[in-house]
Scaffold this motif. Structure first.
Motif, short mmCIF file in Angstrom:
data_model
loop_
_atom_site.label_atom_id
_atom_site.label_comp_id
_atom_site.label_asym_id
_atom_site.label_seq_id
_atom_site.Cartn_x
_atom_site.Cartn_y
_atom_site.Cartn_z
N HIS A 43 -28.39 -81.52 -59.77
CA HIS A 43 -28.15 -81.16 -58.37
C HIS A 43 -26.69 -80.73 -58.18
O HIS A 43 -26.42 -79.70 -57.55
N ALA A 44 -25.77 -81.53 -58.70
CA ALA A 44 -24.35 -81.22 -58.54
C ALA A 44 -24.00 -79.88 -59.20
O ALA A 44 -23.29 -79.06 -58.61
N LEU A 45 -24.51 -79.67 -60.39
CA LEU A 45 -24.22 -78.43 -61.10
C LEU A 45 -24.77 -77.20 -60.36
O LEU A 45 -24.08 -76.18 -60.23
N LEU A 46 -26.00 -77.30 -59.86
CA LEU A 46 -26.58 -76.18 -59.12
C LEU A 46 -25.71 -75.79 -57.93
O LEU A 46 -25.48 -74.61 -57.66
N PHE A 47 -25.20 -76.78 -57.21
CA PHE A 47 -24.42 -76.49 -56.01
C PHE A 47 -22.98 -76.13 -56.32
O PHE A 47 -22.36 -75.37 -55.56
N ALA A 48 -22.45 -76.60 -57.43
CA ALA A 48 -21.11 -76.15 -57.85
C ALA A 48 -21.16 -74.66 -58.16
O ALA A 48 -20.29 -73.88 -57.73
N VAL A 49 -22.19 -74.25 -58.89
CA VAL A 49 -22.35 -72.83 -59.22
C VAL A 49 -22.56 -72.01 -57.95
O VAL A 49 -22.00 -70.91 -57.81
N LEU A 50 -23.32 -72.53 -57.01
CA LEU A 50 -23.55 -71.82 -55.75
C LEU A 50 -22.23 -71.56 -55.02
O LEU A 50 -21.97 -70.44 -54.57
N VAL A 51 -21.38 -72.57 -54.92
CA VAL A 51 -20.09 -72.39 -54.24
C VAL A 51 -19.23 -71.36 -54.98
O VAL A 51 -18.60 -70.51 -54.36
N VAL A 52 -19.21 -71.42 -56.29
CA VAL A 52 -18.41 -70.47 -57.07
C VAL A 52 -18.93 -69.05 -56.86
O VAL A 52 -18.14 -68.12 -56.61
N LEU A 53 -20.23 -68.85 -56.95
CA LEU A 53 -20.79 -67.50 -56.80
C LEU A 53 -20.58 -66.96 -55.38
O LEU A 53 -20.21 -65.79 -55.21
N LEU A 54 -20.84 -67.79 -54.37
CA LEU A 54 -20.63 -67.33 -53.00
C LEU A 54 -19.17 -67.01 -52.75
O LEU A 54 -18.83 -65.98 -52.14
N SER A 55 -18.29 -67.89 -53.19
CA SER A 55 -16.85 -67.66 -52.98
C SER A 55 -16.39 -66.37 -53.65
O SER A 55 -15.64 -65.59 -53.06
N ARG A 56 -16.86 -66.15 -54.84
CA ARG A 56 -16.50 -64.93 -55.57
C ARG A 56 -16.96 -63.69 -54.80
O ARG A 56 -16.22 -62.73 -54.64
N LEU A 67 -14.47 -63.95 -44.13
CA LEU A 67 -15.07 -64.34 -45.41
C LEU A 67 -14.11 -64.10 -46.56
O LEU A 67 -14.05 -64.89 -47.51
N GLN A 68 -13.34 -63.05 -46.46
CA GLN A 68 -12.41 -62.70 -47.52
C GLN A 68 -11.19 -63.62 -47.53
O GLN A 68 -10.67 -63.94 -48.60
N THR A 69 -10.76 -64.07 -46.36
CA THR A 69 -9.56 -64.91 -46.31
C THR A 69 -9.86 -66.39 -46.49
O THR A 69 -8.97 -67.15 -46.84
N HIS A 70 -11.09 -66.82 -46.25
CA HIS A 70 -11.48 -68.23 -46.41
C HIS A 70 -12.78 -68.36 -47.19
O HIS A 70 -13.71 -69.03 -46.74
N ILE A 74 -15.76 -71.36 -46.40
CA ILE A 74 -17.03 -70.89 -45.82
C ILE A 74 -18.18 -71.15 -46.78
O ILE A 74 -19.27 -71.55 -46.36
N SER A 75 -17.95 -70.98 -48.07
CA SER A 75 -19.00 -71.26 -49.06
C SER A 75 -19.42 -72.72 -48.99
O SER A 75 -20.62 -73.04 -49.03
N ILE A 76 -18.46 -73.62 -48.88
CA ILE A 76 -18.77 -75.04 -48.78
C ILE A 76 -19.46 -75.34 -47.44
O ILE A 76 -20.44 -76.09 -47.40
N ALA A 77 -18.97 -74.71 -46.38
CA ALA A 77 -19.56 -74.93 -45.05
C ALA A 77 -21.00 -74.45 -44.97
O ALA A 77 -21.78 -74.94 -44.16
N VAL A 78 -21.38 -73.51 -45.81
CA VAL A 78 -22.75 -73.01 -45.87
C VAL A 78 -23.58 -73.84 -46.86
O VAL A 78 -24.74 -74.17 -46.59
N SER A 79 -23.00 -74.18 -47.98
CA SER A 79 -23.75 -74.81 -49.07
C SER A 79 -24.13 -76.27 -48.80
O SER A 79 -25.22 -76.70 -49.17
N ILE A 80 -23.25 -77.04 -48.18
CA ILE A 80 -23.57 -78.45 -47.92
C ILE A 80 -24.75 -78.57 -46.96
O ILE A 80 -25.72 -79.28 -47.26
#
Length: 134
Positions: A43-56, A67-70, A74-80
């Motif tokens: 679970h943790a790995l799936l969501f860590a990857v999600l935050v990295v991919l969305l942030s990128r 989205l570009q400045t934060h 925003i990725s964390i605010a969406v993913s949690i």
């Protein structure tokens, strides 16, 4: 184009959704995985990857300035909330699955692990130790 940059994160989010939508009776029963309690780590790995991919993707797109400045915030605010809603979906919509608060917590910890990884990468880039995750 906005989707050009964020499609990997969206595809990963869909992958997570598909995994969470598998009915309980169809989940593989691998006894040695249960001994290792690897479920929470996954679970943790799936969501860590999600935050990295969305942030990128958010960093690279140029249509939405916020989205570009934060991107990480925003990725964390969406993913949690996404992880929490998936747990609710399992409880109410998927046969043989239940809401597991520890899974939701593992999802959130994974989001924070993604933030930690990105933070470390950012510091390495600023000091010239790495070329980033391009």
């Amino acid at each position: 184009m906005f989707l050009k940059h964020i499609w990997p994160g969206l595809v990963w989010a869909l992958f997570i959704l598909i995994l969470c939508a598998i009915p309980g009776k169809e989940l593989p029963n691998v006894w040695w995985l249960e001994l290792l309690s690897i479920d929470k780590l996954i679970h943790a790995l799936l969501f860590a990857v999600l935050v990295v991919l969305l942030s990128r993707g958010f960093m690279r797109q140029n249509k939405f300035n916020r989205l570009q400045t934060h991107p990480v915030t925003i990725s964390i605010a969406v993913s949690i909330p996404y992880g929490f809603m998936l747990e609710l979906m399992q409880r109410y919509l998927i046969e043989g699955r239940t809401f597991d608060l520890l899974d939701a917590l593992a999802n959130s910890i994974g989001c924070l692990a993604g933030w930690y990884y990105l933070n470390k990468q950012s510091k390495r880039i600023k000091t010239g130790q790495s070329k980033g995750f391009e």
